[in-house]
Write a protein that holds these residues in place. Structure first.
Motif, PDB file in Angstrom:
ATOM      1  N   LEU A 184      20.448 -19.377  36.413  1.00  0.00           N
ATOM      2  CA  LEU A 184      19.618 -20.431  35.661  1.00  0.00           C
ATOM      3  C   LEU A 184      18.309 -19.820  34.843  1.00  0.00           C
ATOM      4  O   LEU A 184      17.786 -18.808  35.653  1.00  0.00           O
ATOM      5  CB  LEU A 184      19.204 -21.649  36.194  1.00  0.00           C
ATOM      6  CG  LEU A 184      20.406 -22.487  36.881  1.00  0.00           C
ATOM      7  CD1 LEU A 184      19.759 -23.684  37.858  1.00  0.00           C
ATOM      8  CD2 LEU A 184      21.275 -23.161  35.718  1.00  0.00           C
ATOM      9  N   PRO A 185      17.736 -20.213  33.748  1.00  0.00           N
ATOM     10  CA  PRO A 185      16.836 -19.504  33.204  1.00  0.00           C
ATOM     11  C   PRO A 185      15.562 -19.919  34.073  1.00  0.00           C
ATOM     12  O   PRO A 185      14.606 -19.145  33.984  1.00  0.00           O
ATOM     13  CB  PRO A 185      16.473 -20.172  31.688  1.00  0.00           C
ATOM     14  CG  PRO A 185      17.652 -21.569  31.626  1.00  0.00           C
ATOM     15  CD  PRO A 185      18.575 -20.999  32.773  1.00  0.00           C
ATOM     16  N   PHE A 186      15.627 -21.204  34.733  1.00  0.00           N
ATOM     17  CA  PHE A 186      14.399 -21.659  35.541  1.00  0.00           C
ATOM     18  C   PHE A 186      15.200 -22.690  36.526  1.00  0.00           C
ATOM     19  O   PHE A 186      16.272 -23.007  36.266  1.00  0.00           O
ATOM     20  CB  PHE A 186      13.312 -22.072  34.717  1.00  0.00           C
ATOM     21  CG  PHE A 186      13.738 -23.427  33.840  1.00  0.00           C
ATOM     22  CD1 PHE A 186      13.872 -24.688  34.205  1.00  0.00           C
ATOM     23  CD2 PHE A 186      14.167 -23.038  32.387  1.00  0.00           C
ATOM     24  CE1 PHE A 186      14.120 -25.683  33.580  1.00  0.00           C
ATOM     25  CE2 PHE A 186      14.606 -24.079  31.706  1.00  0.00           C
ATOM     26  CZ  PHE A 186      14.587 -25.404  32.108  1.00  0.00           C
ATOM     27  N   TRP A 187      14.279 -22.973  37.623  1.00  0.00           N
ATOM     28  CA  TRP A 187      14.655 -24.041  38.798  1.00  0.00           C
ATOM     29  C   TRP A 187      13.974 -25.170  38.605  1.00  0.00           C
ATOM     30  O   TRP A 187      14.074 -26.314  39.180  1.00  0.00           O
ATOM     31  CB  TRP A 187      14.447 -23.471  40.024  1.00  0.00           C
ATOM     32  CG  TRP A 187      15.379 -21.977  40.236  1.00  0.00           C
ATOM     33  CD1 TRP A 187      16.437 -21.769  39.561  1.00  0.00           C
ATOM     34  CD2 TRP A 187      15.349 -21.389  41.640  1.00  0.00           C
ATOM     35  NE1 TRP A 187      16.994 -20.511  40.354  1.00  0.00           N
ATOM     36  CE2 TRP A 187      16.530 -20.335  41.319  1.00  0.00           C
ATOM     37  CE3 TRP A 187      14.737 -21.329  42.715  1.00  0.00           C
ATOM     38  CZ2 TRP A 187      16.861 -19.601  42.633  1.00  0.00           C
ATOM     39  CZ3 TRP A 187      15.276 -20.760  43.875  1.00  0.00           C
ATOM     40  CH2 TRP A 187      15.842 -19.770  43.552  1.00  0.00           C
ATOM     41  N   SER A 188      12.465 -24.966  38.002  1.00  0.00           N
ATOM     42  CA  SER A 188      11.560 -25.863  38.200  1.00  0.00           C
ATOM     43  C   SER A 188      10.887 -26.238  36.785  1.00  0.00           C
ATOM     44  O   SER A 188      10.733 -25.659  35.910  1.00  0.00           O
ATOM     45  CB  SER A 188      10.366 -25.382  38.891  1.00  0.00           C
ATOM     46  OG  SER A 188      10.719 -24.910  40.281  1.00  0.00           O
ATOM     47  N   GLN A 189      10.692 -27.602  36.795  1.00  0.00           N
ATOM     48  CA  GLN A 189       9.918 -28.073  35.645  1.00  0.00           C
ATOM     49  C   GLN A 189       9.033 -29.256  36.154  1.00  0.00           C
ATOM     50  O   GLN A 189       9.354 -30.334  36.382  1.00  0.00           O
ATOM     51  CB  GLN A 189      11.086 -28.828  34.517  1.00  0.00           C
ATOM     52  CG  GLN A 189      10.467 -29.282  33.026  1.00  0.00           C
ATOM     53  CD  GLN A 189      11.472 -29.564  32.243  1.00  0.00           C
ATOM     54  OE1 GLN A 189      12.025 -30.830  32.690  1.00  0.00           O
ATOM     55  NE2 GLN A 189      11.602 -28.904  31.263  1.00  0.00           N
ATOM     56  N   ASN A 190       7.824 -28.843  36.008  1.00  0.00           N
ATOM     57  CA  ASN A 190       6.805 -29.836  36.337  1.00  0.00           C
ATOM     58  C   ASN A 190       6.862 -30.353  37.845  1.00  0.00           C
ATOM     59  O   ASN A 190       6.776 -29.511  38.849  1.00  0.00           O
ATOM     60  CB  ASN A 190       6.600 -30.950  35.318  1.00  0.00           C
ATOM     61  CG  ASN A 190       6.401 -30.576  34.112  1.00  0.00           C
ATOM     62  OD1 ASN A 190       5.600 -29.557  33.657  1.00  0.00           O
ATOM     63  ND2 ASN A 190       6.846 -31.212  32.957  1.00  0.00           N
ATOM     64  N   LYS A 191       7.303 -31.577  38.083  1.00  0.00           N
ATOM     65  CA  LYS A 191       7.422 -31.931  39.498  1.00  0.00           C
ATOM     66  C   LYS A 191       9.077 -32.317  40.013  1.00  0.00           C
ATOM     67  O   LYS A 191       9.045 -32.863  40.969  1.00  0.00           O
ATOM     68  CB  LYS A 191       6.735 -33.535  39.456  1.00  0.00           C
ATOM     69  CG  LYS A 191       5.244 -33.413  39.187  1.00  0.00           C
ATOM     70  CD  LYS A 191       4.696 -34.863  39.420  1.00  0.00           C
ATOM     71  CE  LYS A 191       3.162 -34.802  39.350  1.00  0.00           C
ATOM     72  NZ  LYS A 191       2.436 -34.159  40.178  1.00  0.00           N
ATOM     73  N   VAL A 192       9.864 -31.405  39.236  1.00  0.00           N
ATOM     74  CA  VAL A 192      11.229 -31.350  39.554  1.00  0.00           C
ATOM     75  C   VAL A 192      11.604 -29.985  40.055  1.00  0.00           C
ATOM     76  O   VAL A 192      11.236 -29.058  39.133  1.00  0.00           O
ATOM     77  CB  VAL A 192      12.259 -31.697  38.576  1.00  0.00           C
ATOM     78  CG1 VAL A 192      13.584 -31.934  38.843  1.00  0.00           C
ATOM     79  CG2 VAL A 192      11.726 -33.443  38.394  1.00  0.00           C
ATOM     80  N   VAL A 204       8.145 -40.958  43.691  1.00  0.00           N
ATOM     81  CA  VAL A 204       7.749 -40.084  44.449  1.00  0.00           C
ATOM     82  C   VAL A 204       6.831 -38.837  43.997  1.00  0.00           C
ATOM     83  O   VAL A 204       6.644 -39.025  42.729  1.00  0.00           O
ATOM     84  CB  VAL A 204       9.057 -39.505  44.900  1.00  0.00           C
ATOM     85  CG1 VAL A 204       9.886 -39.900  45.783  1.00  0.00           C
ATOM     86  CG2 VAL A 204       9.855 -38.564  43.769  1.00  0.00           C
ATOM     87  N   ALA A 205       6.187 -38.064  44.825  1.00  0.00           N
ATOM     88  CA  ALA A 205       5.214 -37.065  44.249  1.00  0.00           C
ATOM     89  C   ALA A 205       6.152 -36.057  43.491  1.00  0.00           C
ATOM     90  O   ALA A 205       5.372 -35.406  42.784  1.00  0.00           O
ATOM     91  CB  ALA A 205       4.581 -36.594  45.389  1.00  0.00           C
ATOM     92  N   GLY A 206       7.224 -35.599  43.829  1.00  0.00           N
ATOM     93  CA  GLY A 206       8.052 -34.350  43.203  1.00  0.00           C
ATOM     94  C   GLY A 206       9.303 -34.636  43.690  1.00  0.00           C
ATOM     95  O   GLY A 206       9.658 -35.447  44.640  1.00  0.00           O
ATOM     96  N   LEU A 257       7.391 -37.016  48.855  1.00  0.00           N
ATOM     97  CA  LEU A 257       8.030 -35.803  48.314  1.00  0.00           C
ATOM     98  C   LEU A 257       9.431 -36.643  48.398  1.00  0.00           C
ATOM     99  O   LEU A 257       9.795 -37.188  49.379  1.00  0.00           O
ATOM    100  CB  LEU A 257       8.220 -34.513  48.702  1.00  0.00           C
ATOM    101  CG  LEU A 257       9.067 -33.347  47.901  1.00  0.00           C
ATOM    102  CD1 LEU A 257       8.185 -33.038  46.969  1.00  0.00           C
ATOM    103  CD2 LEU A 257       9.257 -32.352  49.006  1.00  0.00           C
ATOM    104  N   GLY A 258      10.293 -36.536  47.442  1.00  0.00           N
ATOM    105  CA  GLY A 258      11.922 -37.003  47.465  1.00  0.00           C
ATOM    106  C   GLY A 258      12.609 -35.719  47.350  1.00  0.00           C
ATOM    107  O   GLY A 258      12.578 -34.969  46.653  1.00  0.00           O
TER     108      GLY A 258
END
Length: 397
Positions: free
Chosen positions: A282-290, A145-147, A5-6
């Motif tokens: 924010l409307p969201f914090w995550s998107q796929n692997k970030v 990195v994996a994420g 993970l990064g």
């Protein structure tokens, strides 16, 4: 995970996440843009919800060695110096105050494998595929990195790309400037031992509390002076200022506070000014692997003293989610689901406290009246008001 993970950013949130991942034997690499580690910051309040996380990471004993135990709070009038309300924390709640730099150092020391921390790696962008994230750095080779966890602060490059650099998601000046100073502990400050004291006034408020362990080691008084200021024009987040001008701005009727201001002028320690920045949720914090963590996800004004606390809670929860889920995407989504509502509520509460602290006219009269009534009848009602903050235990989610 085939790749580690990064984590971008070795502040309090990033280092807490690193310690929690190391405890879970989850591979990671931590990237920090600074050339080397430097513990930063003057004062920080380590509330019970944070103490539980540090205990779960095995850091309680080290925390107690650098911190002062806080048993309660006192709110005073900036103009009259009268006590508006004073209350004690429940005996089973551990609350500490220490130098922010010492807590930062404690977390750095808690990371056993320092080879996982890479300095001089400034993130400039990233790209995602179905199985990895490629990180691009200013003066370092690209890595996979994996994420990616953006724990890179209010000005987060990770957030900028995740949100497509939207103007609506950029941090904005909150209308307040703060001055911070730290003074060697002196006997006149003894009445401030064991609690945090806040003076409330029109467009001004002051927070003072002990730093360090008063029984041994270095002992300090942490001082934060906040003023309502319409514009923030200076470049940079912190500016050293003329202490005599700050003292003149905050002159008041308190014998003790005026003595503290005189001591601040005489102290060799500098006084810094910084603008307070916030941003709607924010409307969201995550998107796929970030995903985002701490101030990168939810910056807040410091009027509930929970900014760093939310970063530490974020970090512990994220590590647990990564342990439970087979996919990075699933872990990031569960993390966001568990943290979003609480962090957003804390942002809103902190902003509301700004209005309460700096009230004037009839609002200030009403505020002071309510505090005095509660102080006379049942001051411990204040503990019920903060129970949703301090009783929360992310180690049991």
């Amino acid at each position: 995970m085939t790749n580690p993970l990064g984590i971008v950013g070795a502040g309090i949130g990033g280092l807490t996440l690193a310690c929690a991942l190391e405890q879970q034997n989850i591979p990671f690499t931590l990237y920090e843009q600074a050339e080397s580690f430097e513990a930063l910051g003057y004062g920080i309040q380590v509330s019970p919800n944070v103490v539980r996380v540090l205990a779960a990471l095995g850091l309680t004993e080290k925390l107690e060695a650098i911190a002062h135990r806080c048993y309660g709070f006192e709110l005073r009038s900036f103009t009259s110096d009268q006590t508006l309300i004073k209350w004690q924390l429940p005996k089973n709640q551990l609350y500490y105050q220490c130098r922010r730099a010492d807590l930062h150092q404690l977390l750095f020391d808690g990371l056993r494998d320092k080879s996982k921390l890479n300095f001089a790696t400034r993130l400039t962008g990233y790209s995602q595929t179905t199985d990895k994230v490629a990180l691009k750095f200013e003066h370092a080779p690209k890595v996979e990195v994996a994420g990616l966890v953006g724990a890179d602060g209010v000005g987060s490059p990770t957030r900028r790309q995740l949100m497509l650099d939207s103007q609506q998601t950029k941090p904005s000046y909150a209308g307040y400037a703060a001055f911070r100073a730290i003074l060697p502990w002196r006997s006149p400050y003894e009445e401030l031992a064991g609690r945090a004291t806040v003076w409330l006034g029109k467009n001004h408020h002051v927070v003072a509390y002990p730093n360090g362990n008063l029984n041994h080691g270095e002992q300090w008084l942490n001082l934060v002076l906040v003023v309502k200021e319409s514009q923030w024009q200076e470049e940079g987040w912190t500016i050293e200022v003329d202490k005599s001008q700050v003292a003149a701005e905050f002159q008041n009727q308190s014998r003790l506070l005026n003595q503290i201001l005189k001591d601040m002028i005489a102290s060799p320690e500098p006084c810094y000014k910084w603008g307070l920045f916030t941003r709607p949720a924010l409307p969201f914090w995550s998107q796929n692997k970030v995903t985002l963590l701490g101030d990168a996800a939810h910056p807040m004004v410091p009027f509930q003293a929970q900014g760093a606390a939310m970063s530490i809670e974020d970090a512990y929860v994220l590590a647990q989610c990564l342990q439970r889920h087979q996919t990075t995407e699933g872990a990031f989504q569960q993390y966001e689901n568990l943290r979003y509502q609480r962090a957003t509520r804390m942002q809103i509460t902190s902003r509301k406290n700004a209005d309460i602290f700096h009230a004037s006219g009839l609002k200030a009269i009403a505020r002071d009246f309510v505090f005095k009534i509660v102080d006379a009848i049942a001051p411990n009602l204040m503990n019920l008001k903060s129970a949703w903050i301090y009783d929360y235990d992310v180690t049991k989610l």
